[in-house]
Design a protein around this motif. Structure first.
Motif, PDB file in Angstrom:
ATOM      1  N   ASN A 199       0.851  -1.180   0.000  1.00  0.00           N
ATOM      2  CA  ASN A 199       0.000   0.000   0.000  1.00  0.00           C
ATOM      3  C   ASN A 199       0.891   1.234   0.000  1.00  0.00           C
ATOM      4  OD1 ASN A 199      -1.671   2.176   0.669  1.00  0.00           O
ATOM      5  ND2 ASN A 199      -2.848   1.013   2.177  1.00  0.00           N
ATOM      6  N   GLY A 200       0.777   2.059  -1.037  1.00  0.00           N
ATOM      7  CA  GLY A 200       1.591   3.256  -1.123  1.00  0.00           C
ATOM      8  C   GLY A 200       1.492   4.130   0.115  1.00  0.00           C
ATOM      9  N   PHE A 201       0.309   4.188   0.725  1.00  0.00           N
ATOM     10  CA  PHE A 201       0.109   5.048   1.892  1.00  0.00           C
ATOM     11  C   PHE A 201       0.768   4.509   3.155  1.00  0.00           C
ATOM     12  CE2 PHE A 201      -3.279   6.511  -0.930  1.00  0.00           C
ATOM     13  CZ  PHE A 201      -2.977   7.869  -0.936  1.00  0.00           C
ATOM     14  N   SER A 202       1.389   3.333   3.085  1.00  0.00           N
ATOM     15  CA  SER A 202       2.188   2.844   4.216  1.00  0.00           C
ATOM     16  C   SER A 202       3.652   3.268   4.050  1.00  0.00           C
ATOM     17  CB  SER A 202       2.075   1.329   4.354  1.00  0.00           C
ATOM     18  OG  SER A 202       2.676   0.688   3.253  1.00  0.00           O
ATOM     19  N   PHE A 203       3.972   3.863   2.885  1.00  0.00           N
ATOM     20  CA  PHE A 203       5.309   4.396   2.588  1.00  0.00           C
ATOM     21  C   PHE A 203       6.398   3.340   2.780  1.00  0.00           C
ATOM     22  CE2 PHE A 203       2.594   7.717   4.507  1.00  0.00           C
ATOM     23  CZ  PHE A 203       2.272   8.391   3.344  1.00  0.00           C
ATOM     24  N   SER A 204       6.067   2.120   2.407  1.00  0.00           N
ATOM     25  CA  SER A 204       6.965   0.977   2.582  1.00  0.00           C
ATOM     26  C   SER A 204       8.240   1.120   1.781  1.00  0.00           C
ATOM     27  CB  SER A 204       6.260  -0.298   2.107  1.00  0.00           C
ATOM     28  OG  SER A 204       5.071  -0.481   2.787  1.00  0.00           O
ATOM     29  N   LYS A 205       9.263   0.409   2.249  1.00  0.00           N
ATOM     30  CA  LYS A 205      10.480   0.266   1.459  1.00  0.00           C
ATOM     31  C   LYS A 205      10.231  -0.869   0.484  1.00  0.00           C
ATOM     32  CE  LYS A 205      14.350   1.938   4.118  1.00  0.00           C
ATOM     33  NZ  LYS A 205      15.659   1.597   4.670  1.00  0.00           N
ATOM     34  N   THR A 206      10.504  -0.594  -0.793  1.00  0.00           N
ATOM     35  CA  THR A 206      10.323  -1.617  -1.819  1.00  0.00           C
ATOM     36  C   THR A 206      11.583  -1.682  -2.679  1.00  0.00           C
ATOM     37  OG1 THR A 206       9.347  -0.170  -3.498  1.00  0.00           O
ATOM     38  CG2 THR A 206       7.836  -1.120  -1.863  1.00  0.00           C
ATOM     39  N   PRO A 207      11.790  -2.783  -3.389  1.00  0.00           N
ATOM     40  CA  PRO A 207      12.999  -2.918  -4.196  1.00  0.00           C
ATOM     41  C   PRO A 207      12.978  -2.022  -5.433  1.00  0.00           C
ATOM     42  CG  PRO A 207      11.644  -4.897  -4.378  1.00  0.00           C
ATOM     43  CD  PRO A 207      10.982  -4.005  -3.393  1.00  0.00           C
ATOM     44  N   VAL A 208      14.081  -1.305  -5.615  1.00  0.00           N
ATOM     45  CA  VAL A 208      14.257  -0.425  -6.769  1.00  0.00           C
ATOM     46  C   VAL A 208      15.679  -0.554  -7.298  1.00  0.00           C
ATOM     47  CG1 VAL A 208      12.547   1.269  -5.947  1.00  0.00           C
ATOM     48  CG2 VAL A 208      14.963   1.604  -5.407  1.00  0.00           C
ATOM     49  N   ILE A 209      15.841  -0.135  -8.534  1.00  0.00           N
ATOM     50  CA  ILE A 209      17.173  -0.017  -9.141  1.00  0.00           C
ATOM     51  C   ILE A 209      17.290   1.425  -9.593  1.00  0.00           C
ATOM     52  CG2 ILE A 209      18.701  -0.753 -11.016  1.00  0.00           C
ATOM     53  CD1 ILE A 209      17.129  -3.426 -11.055  1.00  0.00           C
ATOM     54  N   ILE A 210      18.293   2.133  -9.060  1.00  0.00           N
ATOM     55  CA  ILE A 210      18.463   3.535  -9.455  1.00  0.00           C
ATOM     56  C   ILE A 210      19.450   3.639 -10.611  1.00  0.00           C
ATOM     57  CG2 ILE A 210      17.835   4.387  -7.157  1.00  0.00           C
ATOM     58  CD1 ILE A 210      20.837   5.072  -6.752  1.00  0.00           C
ATOM     59  N   ASP A 211      19.322   4.714 -11.375  1.00  0.00           N
ATOM     60  CA  ASP A 211      20.145   4.879 -12.576  1.00  0.00           C
ATOM     61  C   ASP A 211      21.638   4.948 -12.283  1.00  0.00           C
ATOM     62  OD1 ASP A 211      20.004   7.391 -11.374  1.00  0.00           O
ATOM     63  OD2 ASP A 211      19.291   8.426 -13.161  1.00  0.00           O
ATOM     64  N   GLU A 212      22.012   5.415 -11.111  1.00  0.00           N
ATOM     65  CA  GLU A 212      23.439   5.533 -10.767  1.00  0.00           C
ATOM     66  C   GLU A 212      24.103   4.178 -10.519  1.00  0.00           C
ATOM     67  OE1 GLU A 212      24.055   8.246  -7.549  1.00  0.00           O
ATOM     68  OE2 GLU A 212      22.936   9.848  -8.544  1.00  0.00           O
ATOM     69  N   HIS A 213      23.303   3.170 -10.138  1.00  0.00           N
ATOM     70  CA  HIS A 213      23.849   1.844  -9.814  1.00  0.00           C
ATOM     71  C   HIS A 213      22.941   0.745 -10.364  1.00  0.00           C
ATOM     72  CE1 HIS A 213      26.890   3.604  -7.247  1.00  0.00           C
ATOM     73  NE2 HIS A 213      25.941   4.349  -6.698  1.00  0.00           N
ATOM     74  N   PRO A 214      22.938   0.551 -11.689  1.00  0.00           N
ATOM     75  CA  PRO A 214      22.034  -0.447 -12.281  1.00  0.00           C
ATOM     76  C   PRO A 214      22.365  -1.888 -11.906  1.00  0.00           C
ATOM     77  CG  PRO A 214      23.523   0.445 -13.933  1.00  0.00           C
ATOM     78  CD  PRO A 214      23.734   1.242 -12.687  1.00  0.00           C
ATOM     79  N   GLU A 215      23.492  -2.108 -11.286  1.00  0.00           N
ATOM     80  CA  GLU A 215      23.878  -3.459 -10.892  1.00  0.00           C
ATOM     81  C   GLU A 215      23.415  -3.817  -9.481  1.00  0.00           C
ATOM     82  OE1 GLU A 215      26.924  -0.754  -9.181  1.00  0.00           O
ATOM     83  OE2 GLU A 215      25.828  -0.786 -11.052  1.00  0.00           O
ATOM     84  N   ILE A 216      22.756  -2.860  -8.795  1.00  0.00           N
ATOM     85  CA  ILE A 216      22.340  -3.055  -7.406  1.00  0.00           C
ATOM     86  C   ILE A 216      20.828  -2.862  -7.265  1.00  0.00           C
ATOM     87  CG2 ILE A 216      22.552  -2.179  -5.043  1.00  0.00           C
ATOM     88  CD1 ILE A 216      25.397  -1.259  -5.808  1.00  0.00           C
ATOM     89  N   ILE A 217      20.203  -3.798  -6.570  1.00  0.00           N
ATOM     90  CA  ILE A 217      18.807  -3.654  -6.171  1.00  0.00           C
ATOM     91  C   ILE A 217      18.840  -3.192  -4.721  1.00  0.00           C
ATOM     92  CG2 ILE A 217      16.608  -4.832  -5.758  1.00  0.00           C
ATOM     93  CD1 ILE A 217      17.605  -6.891  -7.944  1.00  0.00           C
ATOM     94  N   THR A 218      18.268  -2.045  -4.478  1.00  0.00           N
ATOM     95  CA  THR A 218      18.242  -1.488  -3.131  1.00  0.00           C
ATOM     96  C   THR A 218      16.791  -1.242  -2.734  1.00  0.00           C
ATOM     97  OG1 THR A 218      19.295   0.166  -1.711  1.00  0.00           O
ATOM     98  CG2 THR A 218      18.531   0.918  -3.883  1.00  0.00           C
ATOM     99  N   HIS A 219      16.551  -0.658  -1.593  1.00  0.00           N
ATOM    100  CA  HIS A 219      15.186  -0.430  -1.119  1.00  0.00           C
ATOM    101  C   HIS A 219      14.994   1.043  -0.776  1.00  0.00           C
ATOM    102  CE1 HIS A 219      15.577  -4.743  -0.782  1.00  0.00           C
ATOM    103  NE2 HIS A 219      14.257  -4.798  -0.783  1.00  0.00           N
ATOM    104  N   TYR A 220      13.986   1.643  -1.406  1.00  0.00           N
ATOM    105  CA  TYR A 220      13.624   3.039  -1.155  1.00  0.00           C
ATOM    106  C   TYR A 220      12.177   3.078  -0.676  1.00  0.00           C
ATOM    107  CZ  TYR A 220      17.698   5.177  -3.521  1.00  0.00           C
ATOM    108  OH  TYR A 220      18.947   5.606  -3.875  1.00  0.00           O
ATOM    109  N   ASN A 221      11.846   4.129   0.060  1.00  0.00           N
ATOM    110  CA  ASN A 221      10.477   4.320   0.526  1.00  0.00           C
ATOM    111  C   ASN A 221       9.617   4.927  -0.569  1.00  0.00           C
ATOM    112  OD1 ASN A 221      12.173   4.835   3.291  1.00  0.00           O
ATOM    113  ND2 ASN A 221      10.220   3.832   3.677  1.00  0.00           N
ATOM    114  N   TRP A 222       8.431   4.340  -0.753  1.00  0.00           N
ATOM    115  CA  TRP A 222       7.449   4.870  -1.695  1.00  0.00           C
ATOM    116  C   TRP A 222       6.881   6.146  -1.101  1.00  0.00           C
ATOM    117  CZ3 TRP A 222       2.985   1.331  -3.831  1.00  0.00           C
ATOM    118  CH2 TRP A 222       2.403   1.942  -4.949  1.00  0.00           C
ATOM    119  N   GLY A 223       6.832   7.210  -1.882  1.00  0.00           N
ATOM    120  CA  GLY A 223       6.379   8.526  -1.437  1.00  0.00           C
ATOM    121  C   GLY A 223       7.560   9.479  -1.437  1.00  0.00           C
TER     122      GLY A 223
END
Length: 164
Positions: free
Chosen positions: A35-59
């Protein structure tokens, strides 16, 4: 608008699909309903490090924000108005992939949304995919905590989705 997604694939499947390594396995969680409104950390890949899956907060919390209250309004970023919104201006060139294997939308059967049908949308066999997103790094002025946050980039519904 996408405010609910899911990610139910194992870490090894996610790493294999995106050809990247999860940086903190302790943060990797399976969820049938994020649920986006829980502002959970979910797996993302950022453009600066495409070789790493990290976790960012939604929102997304813009770097200039005084507090995190804005994140309720920055779960999604409409691509049509992305450049106009101050909340997203500093993040336009900070791109990320938001890993999922499904999302949920509701079809309202009445004007007030009291009677609705929930639809799960994804790719056949619940295959993994990624939403496009933008991200920001925000420092809490009270605690000094650094929070990495993102917004999902959305657009107008296509013919299929407009039915829902």
């Amino acid at each position: 608008m996408c405010l609910h997604s899911k990610q139910t694939k194992q870490a090894t499947e996610v790493e294999s699909r995106f050809k990247a390594k999860i940086d903190k396995l302790s943060e990797f969680k399976l969820s049938d309903n994020i649920n986006g409104f829980s502002f959970s950390k979910t797996p993302v890949i950022i453009d600066e490090h495409p070789e790493i899956i990290t976790h960012y907060n939604w929102g997304l919390i813009p770097e200039w924000s005084k507090d995190d209250e804005i994140r309720k309004m920055t779960l999604n970023a409409k691509i049509e108005t992305l450049e106009e919104k101050p909340s997203f201006k500093n993040s336009i060139n900070k791109r990320c992939l938001i890993i999922a294997n499904g999302f949920y939308e509701w079809q309202w059967l009445d004007s007030k949304g009291k009677n609705k049908i929930k639809y799960e949308i994804g790719i056949g066999n619940e295959e993994l995919f990624a939403f496009g997103g933008i991200y920001s790094q925000w420092v809490d002025t009270i605690t000094g905590e650094i929070r990495n946050t993102y917004a999902m980039v959305t657009t107008e519904a296509n013919a299929l989705m407009s039915e829902i």
